[in-house]
Scaffold this active site. Structure first.
Site: not given
Ligand code: NI
Length: 189
Positions: A52, A101, A143
């Site tokens: 991310q 998210c 997740h």
């Molecule tokens: Ni996420």
């Protein structure tokens, strides 16, 4: 320490499987963990995976209560840095709940996850982490670790009518409340 840019859905780094961390105790891995923590706190979020922040390595961080006592105590949950994680769902039981998210800003989804999970991996000092957890803790780990396999939560959803804007969550809360009240009244009779 630095706040890093968060990749959003559509960026290829979120789709590719991440690589193992070759040297978990290397100083640059610790530096990355520190930057990820600062980024997560700033966002804010409860978990963040290295892809991310555009780093395709198998490392996640999250802040969840480790025990029920901690959960009741409130406050900041302890931080876990988990490197090269392996997940082992315990049994077939799954439960649905809402997730968000940082790579899908403004959205929420109703996502099924395994209720009971064992996970293991390494910490920043190379120490073994091996935990068996349930509920929210299990959900967060599933997740975050999905990010390491290029999976975002909508791909786990069974029904995309459960994908909504965060700003509309109040309707879900109102509907849930009305349903619970109706249930309670039915039980009283
Ligand atoms: Ni996420």
């Amino acid at each position: 320490m630095a706040i890093l840019k968060i990749a959003r859905m559509g960026h290829p780094v979120l789709r590719r499987p991440a690589d193992d961390v070759a040297e978990p105790t290397a100083p640059e891995i610790r530096a990355l963990a520190n930057d990820m923590l600062e980024t997560m706190v700033d966002a804010p979020g409860v978990g963040l995976a290295a892809p991310q922040v555009h780093v395709p390595l198998r490392m996640v961080i999250f802040r969840v209560p480790l025990t029920e006592v901690e959960s009741l105590a409130g406050g900041d949950a302890p931080l876990t840095v988990l490197i090269n994680p392996v997940l082992e769902p315990q049994g077939e039981e799954m439960e649905e709940n809402w997730e968000g998210c940082l790579s899908l800003p403004g959205l929420r989804g109703l996502v099924p996850r395994y209720s009971h999970l064992r996970y293991h991996g390494l910490g920043l000092d190379g120490e073994a982490i091996d935990r068996t957890v349930d509920g929210f803790h299990a959900r967060v780990v599933q997740h975050e670790c999905d990010h390491l396999d290029g999976i975002l939560y909508p791909q786990r959803m069974r029904d995309l009518t459960g994908l909504i804007f965060e700003s509309e969550m109040r309707h879900v809360i109102a509907e849930t409340r009305a349903r619970e009240q109706a249930q309670a009244e039915a039980e009283e009779q």
